[in-house]
Design an enzyme around this catalytic site. Structure first.
Site, PDB file in Angstrom:
ATOM      1  NE  ARG A 109      -2.698  -6.652   3.808  1.00 23.15           N
ATOM      2  CZ  ARG A 109      -1.859  -5.788   4.364  1.00 23.15           C
ATOM      3  NH1 ARG A 109      -0.542  -5.924   4.234  1.00 23.15           N
ATOM      4  NH2 ARG A 109      -2.318  -4.746   5.023  1.00 23.15           N
ATOM      5  CB  THR A 386       6.502  -2.614   3.436  1.00 23.16           C
ATOM      6  OG1 THR A 386       5.502  -2.548   4.440  1.00 23.16           O
ATOM      7  CG2 THR A 386       6.029  -3.339   2.227  1.00 23.16           C
ATOM      8  CB  THR A 404       5.007  -5.835   4.561  1.00 22.35           C
ATOM      9  OG1 THR A 404       5.313  -5.074   5.718  1.00 22.35           O
ATOM     10  CG2 THR A 404       3.528  -6.167   4.582  1.00 22.35           C
ATOM     11  CG  ASN A 406       2.193  -3.459   9.762  1.00 22.98           C
ATOM     12  OD1 ASN A 406       2.313  -2.582   8.921  1.00 22.98           O
ATOM     13  ND2 ASN A 406       1.435  -3.325  10.829  1.00 22.98           N
ATOM     14  CG  ASP A 428      -1.700  -2.585   7.707  1.00 19.01           C
ATOM     15  OD1 ASP A 428      -1.348  -1.577   8.349  1.00 19.01           O
ATOM     16  OD2 ASP A 428      -0.978  -3.121   6.854  1.00 19.01           O
ATOM     17  CB  SER A 457      -2.228  -3.527   1.906  1.00 16.33           C
ATOM     18  OG  SER A 457      -0.909  -3.211   1.540  1.00 16.33           O
ATOM     19  CB  SER A 458      -0.628   1.725   1.551  1.00 13.35           C
ATOM     20  OG  SER A 458      -1.588   2.229   2.435  1.00 13.35           O
ATOM     21  N   GLY A 478       6.904   1.783   2.879  1.00 14.61           N
ATOM     22  CA  GLY A 478       6.610   3.134   3.386  1.00 14.61           C
ATOM     23  C   GLY A 478       5.227   3.264   3.995  1.00 14.61           C
TER      24      GLY A 478
HETATM   25  N1  GLY Z   1       1.617  -2.916   6.308  1.00 14.61           N
HETATM   26  C1  GLY Z   1       1.622  -1.824   5.425  1.00 14.61           C
HETATM   27  C2  GLY Z   1       0.720  -2.016   4.250  1.00 14.61           C
HETATM   28  O1  GLY Z   1       0.353  -3.128   3.952  1.00 14.61           O
HETATM   29  O2  GLY Z   1       0.343  -1.072   3.608  1.00 14.61           O
END
Ligand code: GLY
Length: 575
Positions: A109, A386, A404, A406, A428, A457-458, A478
């Site tokens: 990340r 992403t 991603t 983003n 984020d 993040s998700s 998403g």
């Molecule tokens: N940028 C979207 C995520 O990392 O969840």
């Protein structure tokens, strides 16, 4: 006669050996299956874009393992799917090594630069400057993708960096034909891209017009950067000419990233989150992604209900999904962040005990209001751009990778001469704890901006194990919807016995606590929606598809793959 006998003998031997194998290895669909997945006898690659998928398959055919193929795909997507494929962003890779029976979670990340601070996106009056966290140089975190790919390859791959970058280099240097989706995507982003001369020059023709379907799209600067990485490894990106160009662009445009920030970027291997659900192991991504924590939390909350009897996408099942999602995203808003900066209560949130307490307070008759649901551990004592790809090789090794920039094309900025689009991942973070970000997600102090911290993040790259072996590899883009999209793919497979294509094609829903409305895709019946409304659920008016899964199932020695039919030009290819 002798020869005849020999043929007969060989046939008999193969008859003796092959029936079991042949029978086991015949692809089989259930009579109820309406969707036929891609079928592979030796391996499978599923990604959001066809050319990059083929790159991965070629690497597998050359004898590379799943990690070699995944890294090759990671670099190739940066060329062929530039809105989210990247080397200027970051992500997460889950690996399962079959022989060692070992799961590895690689965190690459982005990191906040050393000069970042908690209030850097606030105006003098304390309000959030949304544009600053999304579309300026200050929106960019120190990219992790190159370090992540190199780390994965060096530790778990078998090929050289030069071998796995070569296909991406060729695609950038020689070009590839513009495909349907890319033509549309570049058209859609033209106005934003006009604001950055370097990016505009690469993505549009010299006369300012757009590339058309079938025309060859060449990216010479990106090819040069890829060659430098191929020759010089990670240092070429973090210490060499590429870093100098990125940092020079930052200096000229009020950005924060320095040469020291680049050189100090760190990949971290973290213990994977391993949940259990009705005999399956759910191997998924730990913080700084919230994905794995909440995937397991929601699955724990649902585990003791007979979802199969309630029926797929029935009002009763969807009601339970929504209420469990509501709780999980409420918890996310308070407890989740970079675990190196705050104590994230992973064990508690993923415990069966917490799931039981929070499940028991859900009524089967009516919806709650999100304002009545709070982060509840005290009870224990974008455009979403992403991209995800899944790979499995002949030995059963699996890679699930989500990475991603983003937003699509990140912050729309390219450091001149690099061909590399930069992320806007700093959005984020919670610019102001309690205020929604680009995905409407509310975060807490745990996700405030701090130097060298990773934004929450998700992303939820996930590998489901059955009897200790990879059975289902899944993930999606998403933004905030990633967790619930991945959740439904897993439930569709485990609970409703769908094949991989059926599981990812089925209509989906999403609820994230705030705003208090459930998104429902086309394909859920009006009666079901009426029942949900009567129960008190608010159905979001926007008609959008949710997520884009690329997934693989390995069953009886056959690889079944699918990339989301919602996404133009996506592809799973087996071999
Ligand atoms: N940028 C979207 C995520 O990392 O969840």
């Amino acid at each position: 006669m002798k020869i005849k006998f020999l043929i007969l003998a060989v046939s008999l031997v193969s008859l003796c050996i092959s029936p079991v194998v042949a029978q086991e290895q015949t692809p089989r669909l259930d009579t109820k299956d309406r969707f036929v997945p891609e079928i592979g006898r030796h391996g499978m690659v599923a990604t959001r874009e066809k050319i990059a998928t083929q790159v991965g398959v070629n690497i597998l055919k050359q004898g590379g393992n799943a990690v070699d193929a995944a890294v090759a795909v990671g670099f190739a997507l940066a060329v062929t799917y530039p809105q989210a494929g990247n080397i200027g962003g970051g992500g997460f890779m889950m690996i399962h090594l079959a022989k060692e029976n070992k799961s590895i979670a690689i965190d690459y990340r982005e990191m906040a630069p050393a000069a970042a601070d908690r209030d850097m996106y606030l105006n003098e009056d304390g309000s959030v400057d949304n544009a600053r966290s999304k579309f300026t140089r200050k929106a960019t975190g120190v990219p992790g993708t190159v370090a992540g790919m190199v780390h994965a390859l060096e530790n778990y791959g078998t090929m050289s960096l030069a071998q796995v970058i070569k296909p991406a280099y060729d695609l950038a240097n020689d070009g590839f034909p513009i495909y349907n989706y890319l033509e549309g995507s570049l058209n859609a982003r033209k106005e934003r891209m006009k604001k950055n001369a370097a990016a505009f020059k690469v993505f549009y023709k010299a006369d300012g017009t757009s590339y058309k379907y079938g025309e060859t799209f060449i990216q010479k600067d990106l090819a040069k950067s890829l060659k430098q990485i191929s020759d010089g490894g990670r240092d070429a990106f973090y210490k060499g000419e590429i870093a100098q160009k990125i940092v020079a662009d930052m200096k000229e445009n009020d950005g924060l990233i320095t040469m020291k920030d680049m050189a100090n970027y760190e990949v971290i291997e973290r213990p994977a989150i391993i949940g259990s659900y009705k005999g399956y192991e759910i191997v998924t991504m730990p913080p700084p992604s919230s994905g794995g924590v909440h995937l397991v939390q929601i699955m724990n909350m649902l585990e003791n209900d007979d979802l199969k009897a309630k029926g797929h996408n029935s009002a009763a099942s969807l009601h339970l999904y929504i209420e469990a999602m509501r709780q999980a995203y409420a918890d996310r808003s308070k407890y989740l962040g970079d675990p190196d900066f705050s104590n994230v209560p992973v064990a508690e949130l993923t415990s069966k005990r917490y799931a039981k307490i929070t499940r028991d307070i859900i009524s089967m008759d009516h919806a709650r209001r999100s304002t009545d649901v709070a982060p509840a551990l005290n009870l224990l004592a974008e455009s979403p751009d992403t991209t995800h790809f899944s790979v499995m090789d002949k030995d059963g090794n699996a890679v699930s990778n989500t990475y991603t920039l983003n937003f699509s094309y990140g912050n729309g900025v390219m450091a001149p001469g690099t061909g590399i689009m930069m992320n806007n991942e700093m959005d984020d973070f919670s610019a102001k704890p309690g205020t929604p970000n680009g995905y409407g997600l509310i975060g807490g102090e745990a996700n405030s901006v701090q130097p060298r911290k990773r934004p929450l993040s998700s992303m939820t790259p996930t590998i489901v194990l059955k009897d200790g072996k990879p059975f289902f590899v899944t993930g999606s883009p998403g933004g905030s919807t990633i967790i619930t999209v991945v959740l439904q793919s897993v439930l569709n497979v485990i609970e409703y016995d769908m094949n991989v294509f059926g599981a990812i094609a089925a209509p989906r829903i999403h609820h994230q606590w705030m705003p208090d409305a459930v998104m429902i895709e086309e394909g859920v019946s009006q009666d079901t929606k009426d029942i949900l409304t009567k129960m008190g659920h608010v159905i979001a008016p926007r008609k959008l598809t949710i997520g884009s899964l690329s997934a693989i199932m390995l069953k009886d020695g056959i690889y079944y793959g699918a990339s989301d039919p919602r996404s133009m030009d996506s592809a799973a290819i087996g071999y």
